[in-house]
Design a protein around this motif. Structure first.
Motif, PDB file in Angstrom:
ATOM      1  N   UNK A 310       0.831  -1.214   0.000  1.00  0.00           N
ATOM      2  CA  UNK A 310       0.000   0.000   0.000  1.00  0.00           C
ATOM      3  C   UNK A 310       0.861   1.258   0.000  1.00  0.00           C
ATOM      4  N   UNK A 311       1.827   1.292   0.907  1.00  0.00           N
ATOM      5  CA  UNK A 311       2.651   2.492   1.067  1.00  0.00           C
ATOM      6  C   UNK A 311       3.608   2.663  -0.103  1.00  0.00           C
ATOM      7  N   UNK A 312       4.267   1.576  -0.525  1.00  0.00           N
ATOM      8  CA  UNK A 312       5.193   1.669  -1.642  1.00  0.00           C
ATOM      9  C   UNK A 312       4.512   2.127  -2.924  1.00  0.00           C
ATOM     10  N   UNK A 313       3.340   1.548  -3.216  1.00  0.00           N
ATOM     11  CA  UNK A 313       2.600   1.962  -4.400  1.00  0.00           C
ATOM     12  C   UNK A 313       2.125   3.395  -4.323  1.00  0.00           C
ATOM     13  N   UNK A 314       1.738   3.824  -3.134  1.00  0.00           N
ATOM     14  CA  UNK A 314       1.255   5.193  -2.964  1.00  0.00           C
ATOM     15  C   UNK A 314       2.385   6.205  -3.098  1.00  0.00           C
ATOM     16  N   UNK A 315       3.534   5.913  -2.505  1.00  0.00           N
ATOM     17  CA  UNK A 315       4.688   6.816  -2.641  1.00  0.00           C
ATOM     18  C   UNK A 315       5.084   6.940  -4.112  1.00  0.00           C
ATOM     19  N   UNK A 316       5.109   5.811  -4.821  1.00  0.00           N
ATOM     20  CA  UNK A 316       5.402   5.856  -6.245  1.00  0.00           C
ATOM     21  C   UNK A 316       4.386   6.670  -7.018  1.00  0.00           C
ATOM     22  N   UNK A 317       3.108   6.577  -6.626  1.00  0.00           N
ATOM     23  CA  UNK A 317       2.050   7.340  -7.291  1.00  0.00           C
ATOM     24  C   UNK A 317       2.217   8.838  -7.063  1.00  0.00           C
ATOM     25  N   UNK A 318       2.578   9.211  -5.845  1.00  0.00           N
ATOM     26  CA  UNK A 318       2.803  10.631  -5.535  1.00  0.00           C
ATOM     27  C   UNK A 318       3.941  11.187  -6.384  1.00  0.00           C
TER      28      UNK A 318
END
Length: 450
Positions: A310-318
């Protein structure tokens, strides 16, 4: 033999008294995904909006107000529908509602004014919202935690597939019907009605006793809710992890809904693309998104980890959203450059979404396994509520400050998910396997049974 206890209400419901084996679960899960596809397909209107506006002689602003009002009605209905699935069952609610939405599609062909459009779209949004709220809990019911993230990845194929299906059907059939937008709703209604009958004869529900269990695998149950206590929806919100999920995903959805509603428009206006090229770039986004939804879900299930994905994908999205915002307004950006950026954004968003759904489901289970419908009703409400926010806010922000400003807003909203995730329940690292106990390590008392 799997137990079945048929009960008669509006139609025959096959209710299981024993947890089904893998083959039967896959069949029922495929029906749940098909139900999501139908419910999403019946709400697709984007391919015919230009034709509809011309025929009804209404402005885009009026259409936006109609859509926003209908979404508000659907958001409220999804909360009610989610709660009902916990009390009356999933299938008993989903199948009749799918058939009703097919009827609403036929009713769309009678629309000749903005007022009639509002009435029919509001009814469709209410029925559709209640139906959608029951599909995610059904996926949870038939997916043990060992395979839940991958199952929710397939669930997400429904909304994405509906966009492709609506666009493909419109492109193939509109020329055959003299570009009549009403033809699309006849097709939607007919297809949805037939598939609803197929679902009705191939889907099943778990008994309330089984729905109350927390299932790790086919052979392992982690616990079950206490049937002596009544279910209370407010119990969910007595836990900070649930509040963190609600706040985090509401912020995360701002970018997702923006791309669903305005993806092609944003690309066309920001990079001076024609409609076909903008659609090709969005197709690249959705293609990689679909792939990573299932792949990340499979890896997440194998490791039994949710939060790192969740966090890794979200950081990449940001980061990719910020990069895309930096490209807006530049005249030297090639179509391939934009397509690669868009595809990567779709991929990292997919990495986060499936594992988050599994984590949310598991955290809600830990509170009370009987409240899955209520929890997913809240999620459906948030999705539609963010749709209203995006419909209202985007035209105003873009008109004043441009698409770059809105992408920055989206990136900032998505960043809120990261600190919220610190309050989610679940491990960050894979637990080490316990060392095997050898006979030499076994205490004498244990060996003798003393």
């Amino acid at each position: 033999m799997t137990g079945r206890r048929p009960r008669i209400r509006l139609f025959r419901v096959c209710e299981l008294d024993q947890y089904p084996d893998a083959g039967q679960r896959m069949r029922i899960l495929s029906m749940a995904v098909l139900a999501v596809l139908i419910a999403s397909y019946e709400g697709q209107i984007a391919p015919v909006v230009p034709l509809l506006l011309d025929d009804l002689d209404i402005s885009l602003t009026t259409y936006g107000a109609v859509s926003a009002t209908a979404l508000v009605a659907g958001a409220i209905a999804s909360m009610v529908g989610g709660r009902l699935t916990d009390t009356v069952g999933r299938v008993r609610l989903i199948v009749p509602l799918l058939m009703l939405t097919a009827g609403c599609c036929f009713l769309m062909t009678t629309v000749h004014s903005a007022g009639q459009l509002l009435a029919v779209r509001a009814v469709l949004s209410v029925v559709d919202g209640m139906a959608m709220a029951g599909t995610a809990p059904l996926v949870r019911d038939f997916s043990p935690r060992m395979g839940r993230a991958q199952a929710f990845g397939f669930w997400t194929w429904g909304p994405v597939g509906a966009s492709f299906l609506a666009a493909a059907v419109a492109s193939l059939t509109l020329p055959l019907f003299d570009d009549s937008w009403r033809s699309q709703f006849v097709i939607m209604g007919a297809v949805s009605l037939v598939l609803s009958v197929v679902i009705a004869f191939n889907i099943a529900d778990l008994s309330p006793e089984l729905r109350a269990r927390i299932v790790q695998s086919e052979r392992e149950t982690l616990g079950r809710a206490d049937h002596t206590k009544p279910t209370r929806a407010l119990d969910l919100f007595a836990h900070r992890a649930i509040w963190a999920h609600v706040i985090g995903i509401a912020s995360w959805l701002v970018l997702y809904v923006t791309l669903v509603v305005y993806g092609q428009t944003m690309l066309a206006e920001s990079f001076e693309l024609d409609a076909a090229t903008a659609s090709q770039i969005m197709a690249a986004f959705w293609t990689l998104n679909i792939f990573t939804l299932v792949l990340s879900g499979r890896i997440s299930d194998r490791l039994q980890l949710r939060k790192p994905f969740c966090v890794g994908g979200t950081v990449g999205s940001v980061l990719l959203t910020a990069y895309l915002a930096g490209l807006v307004g530049r005249g030297d950006v090639s179509h391939l450059h934009i397509a690669i950026t868009g595809a990567l954004l779709g991929g990292v968003m997919g990495c986060a979404y499936g594992p988050w759904m599994a984590n949310f489901s598991e955290n809600a289970e830990d509170v009370d396994a009987r409240l899955q419908g209520t929890a997913w009703g809240v999620f459906t409400f948030l999705t539609k509520a963010m749709g209203v926010v995006v419909l209202v806010a985007v035209p105003r922000v873009v008109e004043s400050h441009g698409w770059r400003a809105w992408l920055i807003v989206c990136g900032c909203c998505m960043a809120v998910f990261v600190p919220a995730s610190l309050l989610f329940r679940g491990p960050w690292r894979r637990a080490r396997a316990a060392p095997a106990v050898t006979p030499q390590d076994t205490p004498a008392s244990a060996a003798t049974g003393d």
